[in-house]
Design a protein around this motif. Structure first.
Motif, PDB file in Angstrom:
ATOM      1  N   PRO A 269       0.854  -1.316  -0.043  1.00  0.00           N
ATOM      2  CA  PRO A 269       0.004  -0.121  -0.019  1.00  0.00           C
ATOM      3  C   PRO A 269       0.786   1.219  -0.209  1.00  0.00           C
ATOM      4  CG  PRO A 269      -0.980  -1.679   1.507  1.00  0.00           C
ATOM      5  CD  PRO A 269       0.373  -2.221   0.898  1.00  0.00           C
TER       6      PRO A 269
ATOM      7  N   GLY B 158      -6.225  -6.123  -6.419  1.00  0.00           N
ATOM      8  CA  GLY B 158      -5.834  -4.711  -6.079  1.00  0.00           C
ATOM      9  C   GLY B 158      -6.187  -3.711  -7.161  1.00  0.00           C
TER      10      GLY B 158
ATOM     11  N   SER C  55       0.210   2.332  -6.313  1.00  0.00           N
ATOM     12  CA  SER C  55      -0.968   1.570  -5.767  1.00  0.00           C
ATOM     13  C   SER C  55      -1.276   2.003  -4.291  1.00  0.00           C
ATOM     14  CB  SER C  55      -0.587   0.128  -5.778  1.00  0.00           C
ATOM     15  OG  SER C  55      -2.014  -0.569  -5.179  1.00  0.00           O
TER      16      SER C  55
ATOM     17  N   ALA D 259      -3.493   1.153  -2.224  1.00  0.00           N
ATOM     18  CA  ALA D 259      -4.183   0.040  -1.159  1.00  0.00           C
ATOM     19  C   ALA D 259      -3.130  -1.345  -1.668  1.00  0.00           C
ATOM     20  CB  ALA D 259      -5.658  -0.123  -1.515  1.00  0.00           C
ATOM     21  N   GLY D 260      -2.267  -1.204  -2.442  1.00  0.00           N
ATOM     22  CA  GLY D 260      -1.523  -2.544  -2.966  1.00  0.00           C
ATOM     23  C   GLY D 260      -2.278  -3.077  -3.991  1.00  0.00           C
TER      24      GLY D 260
END
Length: 118
Positions: free
Chosen positions: A54, A74, A101, A103-104
Protein backbone atom coordinates in the motif's frame (compact mmCIF):
# COMPACT_ATOMS: atom_id res chain seq x y z
CA UNK A 1 18.88 -13.88 -16.35
CA UNK A 2 16.73 -16.64 -17.80
CA UNK A 3 16.62 -17.02 -21.59
CA UNK A 4 13.77 -19.14 -22.87
CA UNK A 5 14.53 -22.02 -25.22
CA UNK A 6 11.15 -23.76 -24.97
CA UNK A 7 7.57 -22.75 -24.12
CA UNK A 8 7.07 -21.76 -20.49
CA UNK A 9 3.60 -22.54 -19.13
CA UNK A 10 2.09 -21.24 -15.90
CA UNK A 11 -1.10 -23.19 -15.23
CA UNK A 12 -3.55 -21.08 -13.20
CA UNK A 13 -1.34 -18.02 -12.85
CA UNK A 14 -3.97 -16.29 -10.72
CA UNK A 15 -3.78 -19.00 -8.06
CA UNK A 16 0.03 -19.01 -8.22
CA UNK A 17 0.14 -15.22 -7.79
CA UNK A 18 -2.19 -15.46 -4.77
CA UNK A 19 0.06 -18.10 -3.15
CA UNK A 20 3.19 -16.06 -3.92
CA UNK A 21 1.70 -13.00 -2.26
CA UNK A 22 1.85 -14.86 1.06
CA UNK A 23 5.53 -15.84 0.66
CA UNK A 24 8.87 -14.04 0.68
CA UNK A 25 9.65 -15.15 -2.90
CA UNK A 26 9.70 -11.50 -4.01
CA UNK A 27 12.98 -9.78 -4.83
CA UNK A 28 13.25 -6.04 -4.10
CA UNK A 29 12.45 -4.02 -7.24
CA UNK A 30 11.74 -0.52 -5.95
CA UNK A 31 10.90 0.67 -2.40
CA UNK A 32 7.65 -1.10 -1.47
CA UNK A 33 7.56 -3.10 -4.71
CA UNK A 34 8.66 -6.72 -4.95
CA UNK A 35 9.31 -8.63 -8.17
CA UNK A 36 8.93 -12.29 -9.04
CA UNK A 37 10.55 -12.71 -12.47
CA UNK A 38 8.92 -15.31 -14.73
CA UNK A 39 11.62 -14.80 -17.36
CA UNK A 40 14.12 -12.14 -18.35
CA UNK A 41 16.00 -12.24 -21.64
CA UNK A 42 19.34 -10.64 -22.52
CA UNK A 43 17.66 -8.16 -24.89
CA UNK A 44 15.39 -6.84 -22.13
CA UNK A 45 12.25 -8.86 -22.93
CA UNK A 46 10.72 -10.02 -19.66
CA UNK A 47 7.64 -11.10 -17.75
CA UNK A 48 7.35 -10.27 -14.06
CA UNK A 49 4.81 -10.28 -11.28
CA UNK A 50 5.03 -7.06 -9.28
CA UNK A 51 3.66 -6.83 -5.74
CA UNK A 52 2.99 -3.25 -4.60
CA UNK A 53 2.65 -2.62 -0.88
CA UNK A 54 0.00 0.00 0.00
CA UNK A 55 1.25 3.44 -1.03
CA UNK A 56 4.17 2.14 -3.12
CA UNK A 57 5.18 3.92 -6.31
CA UNK A 58 7.67 3.23 -9.10
CA UNK A 59 9.62 6.29 -10.28
CA UNK A 60 8.88 7.90 -13.61
CA UNK A 61 10.28 5.78 -16.45
CA UNK A 62 10.11 5.61 -20.25
CA UNK A 63 9.00 2.61 -22.26
CA UNK A 64 11.56 1.78 -24.94
CA UNK A 65 9.41 -1.13 -26.17
CA UNK A 66 5.83 -2.17 -25.50
CA UNK A 67 4.76 -2.90 -21.93
CA UNK A 68 1.62 -4.93 -21.32
CA UNK A 69 0.17 -4.98 -17.82
CA UNK A 70 -2.63 -7.08 -16.36
CA UNK A 71 -3.75 -6.17 -12.84
CA UNK A 72 -4.37 -9.46 -11.02
CA UNK A 73 -5.33 -8.15 -7.56
CA UNK A 74 -6.04 -4.72 -6.12
CA UNK A 75 -5.72 -1.53 -8.12
CA UNK A 76 -2.85 0.29 -9.81
CA UNK A 77 -2.88 3.86 -11.08
CA UNK A 78 -0.69 6.30 -12.97
CA UNK A 79 -0.98 9.71 -14.58
CA UNK A 80 -3.53 8.38 -17.12
CA UNK A 81 -5.98 6.77 -14.69
CA UNK A 82 -6.80 3.92 -12.29
CA UNK A 83 -6.83 0.24 -13.18
CA UNK A 84 -8.73 -2.22 -10.96
CA UNK A 85 -8.18 -6.00 -11.00
CA UNK A 86 -8.83 -7.37 -14.49
CA UNK A 87 -7.60 -4.22 -16.26
CA UNK A 88 -5.22 -4.75 -19.17
CA UNK A 89 -3.05 -1.77 -20.13
CA UNK A 90 -0.66 -1.42 -23.09
CA UNK A 91 1.99 1.28 -22.84
CA UNK A 92 3.59 1.84 -26.26
CA UNK A 93 7.23 2.82 -26.90
CA UNK A 94 7.97 6.45 -26.12
CA UNK A 95 5.42 6.76 -23.30
CA UNK A 96 6.33 7.51 -19.69
CA UNK A 97 4.52 7.05 -16.40
CA UNK A 98 4.97 6.57 -12.67
CA UNK A 99 2.73 3.67 -11.53
CA UNK A 100 1.52 3.43 -7.94
CA UNK A 101 -0.99 1.61 -5.78
CA UNK A 102 -2.80 3.28 -2.90
CA UNK A 103 -4.07 0.03 -1.32
CA UNK A 104 -1.56 -2.44 -2.82
CA UNK A 105 -1.81 -4.71 -5.83
CA UNK A 106 -0.30 -7.56 -7.80
CA UNK A 107 0.20 -7.09 -11.54
CA UNK A 108 1.67 -9.12 -14.38
CA UNK A 109 3.93 -7.03 -16.60
CA UNK A 110 5.35 -8.14 -19.93
CA UNK A 111 8.13 -6.05 -21.41
CA UNK A 112 9.26 -6.10 -25.02
CA UNK A 113 12.43 -4.22 -23.95
CA UNK A 114 13.73 -2.98 -20.62
CA UNK A 115 12.37 0.37 -19.44
CA UNK A 116 14.59 3.42 -19.05
CA UNK A 117 14.77 5.35 -15.77
CA UNK A 118 16.08 8.93 -16.04
Amino acid sequence: MMTLTAPLVFADLLAQAKKLRETNAWKPFRPGVGAHWLYEDEDGAAAVLLHYEPGAQVALHEHVGYEQMLVLEGEQSDEAGSYPAGSFVINPPGTSHSPRSAAGCVALLIYEKAVRFP
